[in-house]
Design a protein around this motif. Sequence first.
Motif, short mmCIF file in Angstrom:
data_model
loop_
_atom_site.label_atom_id
_atom_site.label_comp_id
_atom_site.label_asym_id
_atom_site.label_seq_id
_atom_site.Cartn_x
_atom_site.Cartn_y
_atom_site.Cartn_z
N THR A 29 0.81 -1.10 0.16
CA THR A 29 0.05 -0.10 -0.12
C THR A 29 0.96 1.20 0.02
OG1 THR A 29 -1.84 -1.27 1.04
CG2 THR A 29 -1.89 1.24 1.21
N ASN A 82 -6.97 -0.56 0.15
CA ASN A 82 -6.42 -1.80 0.18
C ASN A 82 -7.17 -3.08 -0.57
OD1 ASN A 82 -3.96 -3.27 1.42
ND2 ASN A 82 -5.43 -4.53 2.69
N ASN A 118 -7.10 -5.29 -2.58
CA ASN A 118 -5.99 -5.78 -3.50
C ASN A 118 -6.14 -7.56 -3.98
OD1 ASN A 118 -5.37 -7.55 -1.27
ND2 ASN A 118 -3.75 -6.03 -0.62
N GLU A 176 -2.41 -2.34 -6.52
CA GLU A 176 -2.08 -3.09 -5.33
C GLU A 176 -2.47 -4.68 -5.56
OE1 GLU A 176 -2.32 -1.86 -1.52
OE2 GLU A 176 -2.28 -3.42 -0.36
N ARG A 205 -0.03 3.65 8.70
CA ARG A 205 1.33 3.25 8.39
C ARG A 205 2.34 3.86 8.94
NH1 ARG A 205 -3.14 1.47 5.51
NH2 ARG A 205 -2.69 -0.52 4.35
MG LIG Z 1 -1.95 -3.17 1.82
#
Ligand SMILES: [Mg+2]
Length: 457
Positions: free
Chosen positions: A118, A140, A142, A164, A317
Motif C-alpha cells: 500500500t 487496500n 488488492n 496493489e 502506516r
Molecule cells: Mg496493503
Amino acid sequence: MSIGVEIIRGQAIQILGDTSRLNKLNIMTDSRKTVADGLFVPLSGHHFNGHRFLSQAIENGAVASLWMEREPLPDHLPEGFPLFLVADTLKALQSMAKAWLIHCRCKVAAVTGSNGKTTTKDMIYSILSRRFKAYKTQGNLNNHIGVPLTILAMPEDTEVLVLEMGMNHFGELTFLSQLAKPDIAVITNVGESHIEFLGSRAGIARAKLEITAGLKKRGALIIDGDEPLLTQIHTHAFQIITCGYEDHNDWKITGIKEGTEGYGFSLNHGIKEYRIPVLGKQNVKNAVLSLAVAKRLHVSSETIKEGLEHLSLTKMRFERVRGLHGSLLINDCYNASPSSMEASLETLKELPGFKRRVAVLGDMYELGSNEEKLHRGIARVLTAPLTHVVTIGDKGAWIAAPLLEKKEAAGRPEVHSFHDKTEARQFLAGLLDDQTVMLFKASRLMQLETLVSELSI
Ligand SMILES: [Mg+2]
Ligand SMILES: Nc1ncnc2c1ncn2[C@@H]1O[C@H](COP(=O)(O)OP(=O)(O)OP(=O)(O)O)[C@@H](O)[C@H]1O
C-alpha cells in the motif's frame, strides 16, 4: 468513473428488461452504499448471497443488475428493470475489468510484496499523478474482487493505473497478473506473511514472482535487490531492475539522512537528494522502488523529487500522532508480520532525540505452526535504545518471553505483558511525557489503534 454498457452487455448470456436508456454505469457490489447510475453486481460467498439484496440496491441507486442465471428471477422488479444474466457474477466482474482495461489502453504498474504494498502504491501514485492522469487502488482493495473493482472504477481517460495486488496462496497472483497484464511489476520484499499456506520464505518468493505471469513483453520487474530469493531469477522475457542498499543494485541508496519528520537520501546515479516525509528505512526502499517505476515511464528527477516530498499515505502506516503530555505516538497498527514488525522496531530505535522509547506489540496472526518461534524471533531486535517493551495478548507475550528468560537483565528493556488493551492502557498512560516515543504494532484483528486514540490528544 463509469463503464460502457457494451462491455456489460458483452458478459450477458441473456438480457431481460429495457436497456435502451442505459448509458454509462457505475459498479456497485455493496447494496448499502448509495451509487448514482449503479450496475448492481450481486456476489455470493459462503455466508451471504448478494442476489437477496437487489431491492435495497435499487433503493440506493442501481438502475440495472447482473444476475446469476441459476438464481431464481426476482419478483416485484420496477417495470422494464434490466437484468444481465450471466453464468457467474464474479467471473463477469473480472471479465468486465479485463475489457475495460483494454478499452482504456492505460499503462499498468502492479505492486506486490509481503509488506509495503500500500505504501509503495501510494508513493508511485504520488509521483506519477504529477505527470499523468493516474488512478490507484483505493485503500487496500488488492484481491480477486478488489483488483477488478479498482479497474472498473478507473476513469476512461486514465493514462497510468497503479494496482496493489495481494495474495495468500499460490496461483492468486498469476490470476491477478494475467487479468491486469502489467507493463511494470514491483515486488517490495519477501517476509513471512501467509507462510502457513506457502511453506517457506522460498515458497513466498516464488508466489510473489507469479506477478510476472501476465507481465507484458518488454515489461519490467522492479524488485528489492537486497533479497537473494528475488535476485536469483534470470530471464530475457523482461527487464529486471534492482533497488536497495547493497552495492550491486541498479538503484543503490547512498547517504541516508534521518530526521524526526522523515528521511533524505541520494542514489548512485546523479547527485540529487530526495526527501520523504515519512519515517522508516523500509520506506526509503519503497521510495526508490517507486522512483524506478517513474524512471521507467520517463518521469523527470525533479517531478519524482516533488512527488516524494508531497506524499500522502494511507492511514495507520507509521503514522505520527500527538500523544498525551507532549509525547509522540506512532500508529503502525494497520497490520503486522515478523518482517514488518522488525522494520518498525529498527526505525523506532533510530529516531533521534527521545529518552524513553516504548514498543507496544501485540499478536500477529496467520503465521502457521511456527507462530511461537516467529513471535519469539522478534526479541532479537528488542535491544537498547528501546527502554520498554509492552506486549498485549497471548501471542504477543511470546515476543517478550526470550528477554525474561535471560539471566542477565542489565541493559535490556523493561518488559511488561498484558492480557488485553484495557489492562495495558493505564500503565502506558503513565509512561507518556515529552521525552517519550511510543510505537504501536500488531495484526489488524487486535485494532491497537483504539489504544492510540485513547492516549492521544
Ligand atoms: Mg496493503
Ligand atoms: N519494504 C518493507 N519491508 C518491510 N516492512 C515494510 C516495508 N514497507 C512497509 N513495511 C511495514 O509494513 C507495514 C504495512 O505497510 P503497508 O500497508 O504498506 O503494507 P501492505 O503490504 O500493503 O500490507 P497488506 O498485506 O496488509 O495490504 C508498515 O506499517 C511498515 O511497518
